[in-house]
Design an enzyme around this catalytic site. Structure first.
Site, short mmCIF file in Angstrom:
data_model
loop_
_atom_site.label_atom_id
_atom_site.label_comp_id
_atom_site.label_asym_id
_atom_site.label_seq_id
_atom_site.Cartn_x
_atom_site.Cartn_y
_atom_site.Cartn_z
CG HIS A 185 -3.47 -3.42 3.78
ND1 HIS A 185 -2.24 -3.05 4.27
CD2 HIS A 185 -4.04 -2.28 3.29
CE1 HIS A 185 -2.07 -1.76 4.10
NE2 HIS A 185 -3.15 -1.27 3.51
CB CYS A 243 -0.98 -0.04 1.17
SG CYS A 243 -2.34 1.14 0.99
#
Length: 487
Positions: free
Chosen positions: A441, A335
């Site tokens: 994630h 991310c």
């Protein structure tokens, strides 16, 4: 009428989250209809769950895991207010799962009434759907300077009392010392109308001979009228992330590759690395020396990528990361970490922090990231396509994952290969040699990923939850727990 069991703590880090998780699983194993609730969480560890309007939103990871422990579907109402720290004096306000820019700009006391109203609405919906609630407080219920605005501890307790039966536990970290004073002082500062709800004290994180505690619990009960219901031993390997605060867990000195996770100041979704504790030697890196001898380096999620990139450079971590990449060792960005690995970051509207037209990243992936609102929230399977060494073991894996981000990244040239795709087939991960960047994630929480990369299995979440339930059953006693949940 709902039976609510409130878990207060004498301080942050006392063990509220762990105890609440254990209580959720214990109750679920008794066949009780139970759900977790925390009016407000302050954490950059978040998960994507359904919202009341049919869309998606964010809640704190602790309540997400407590819902799984309770065998209940995670939902926005379980954590209606989430404060995501952006710097020491400011937080992003996530209300019912969505960022509220107006409330984020207001001072704390000025926004408390609106947050309390939203939190109460969520509580009432949960209380209407479930027979039992396990309510986690925040910090301490004895912060008398904050009491008029404390809807998380005091307000939630009063809402629970109005909806049925309220019982509360007060947990203290005895490993820090001063536990009896903390318990007595917190009891003394509780509002008089809530003291009768306090059913017992719990001493947590105890090491040593429990016989040495006497006559402390007896004297404390004589002073307060409140019994000490149990003493929980220190649990280093319980299998869940420790609390939701800013502190880092201790390094893991075990077997497997040496992995250094860059622990920049605005690290987010730290909890997703918990499964690595069972398969690798994990270190949190905050200086160049922490990266020495690392076989892997991971750049994790970030609540403010530009600020964390500046921190990384100021502390001299850029050079060893670049050297690691040149040596062909695995380098992973997740991310915000993926965005930092790219060539360009642009945030002209200041969505990610202070506005800037363009910033140079580490240049290890030919990616450009542009920050825009609204935040992207996804909870859907992702799929790895063909991957090359050292990531070839991931090829073909399909697994559940989640996305929480403002930045939108795209490849600048053909020197990087798209290797991770979302459910619609959009590229959300790229590889350039030994460097891999993914926007999703939760990859390490999938058994297939750990098996592919490390050749090892991890304990399942159900095993972890059951272990915690066994712990409180043994040290608090089944009869005590039944009485706490009794209608």
């Amino acid at each position: 009428m709902t039976v609510s069991l409130m878990v207060w703590g004498t301080s942050s880090g006392a063990g509220k989250s762990l105890l609440a998780t254990a209580l959720c699983r214990w109750a679920a194993r008794q066949g009780l209809d139970v759900a977790p609730y925390k009016a407000q969480n302050m954490s950059n560890n978040a998960r994507v769950v359904p919202a009341p309007d049919g869309g998606l939103g964010e809640i704190g990871s602790a309540q997400y895991l407590q819902a799984l422990a309770a065998r209940a579907a995670p939902h926005i109402d379980m954590n209606p207010v989430l404060l995501k720290p952006e710097r020491d004096t400011a937080s992003q306000v996530v209300l019912h799962g969505r960022v509220d820019a107006i409330l984020s700009r207001l001072p704390w006391r000025e926004r408390s009434a609106a947050l309390a109203a939203a939190a109460r609405a969520s509580f009432e919906r949960l209380a209407a759907r479930h027979e039992r609630l396990v309510i986690e407080g925040a910090g301490s219920p004895a912060e008398i300077n904050l009491a008029p605005q404390d809807y998380v501890n005091l307000g939630a307790a009063r809402w629970a009392r109005a909806h049925g039966t309220l019982r509360a536990l007060l947990v203290a970290d005895i490993d820090r010392g001063g536990a009896f004073a903390h318990l007595h002082g917190t009891w003394a500062l509780l509002p008089e109308d809530l003291r009768p709800a306090l059913a017992g004290f719990v001493l947590n994180k105890f090491r040593g001979d429990a016989a040495l505690l006497a006559p402390g619990p007896e004297q404390l009960q004589a002073l307060t009228g409140v019994p000490t219901l149990g003493v929980l031993p220190l649990q280093r390997g319980h299998g869940l992330p420790d609390e939701d605060g800013p502190g880092l867990p201790p390094p893991v000195h075990g077997h497997g590759p040496r992995i250094a996770v860059v622990a920049w100041p605005r690290i987010s979704n730290l909890d997703e690395f918990q499964p690595l504790a069972g398969v690798a030697q994990l270190r949190w890196a905050r200086c160049a020396a922490d990266l020495e001898a690392a076989e892997w380096i991971v750049l994790p999620g970030s609540k403010q990528a530009s600020g964390d990139l500046a921190w990384l450079r100021a502390l001299g971590l850029e050079a060893p990361i670049l050297q690691h990449a040149r040596q062909g060792r695995p380098l992973l960005g997740i991310c915000g970490g993926m965005q930092v690995l790219g060539r360009e970051l642009a945030d002209p509207q200041g969505v990610d922090g202070a506005p800037y037209p363009q910033l140079s990243g580490l240049g290890l992936l030919p990616l450009a990231t542009h920050y825009t609102a609204p935040k992207r929230l996804r909870a859907a399977p992702v799929r790895f396509a063909a991957t090359a060494a050292p990531w070839q073991a991931l090829a073909g894996l399909e697994l559940p994952a989640y996305e929480i981000r403002h930045g939108h990244s795209h490849a600048l040239d053909s020197t990087t290969t798209p290797v991770l795709f979302d459910a619609e087939g959009q590229a959300i991960g790229w590889q350039a040699g030994n460097v891999l960047g993914v926007a999703a994630h939760g990859l390490f929480e999938h058994a297939g990923v750990l098996r592919a990369l490390f050749g090892r299995e991890k304990r399942t979440l159900d095993d972890t939850f059951d272990g915690l339930a066994d712990l409180i059953d043994h040290h608090l006693g089944a009869a005590t727990l039944r009485a706490l949940f009794h209608a």
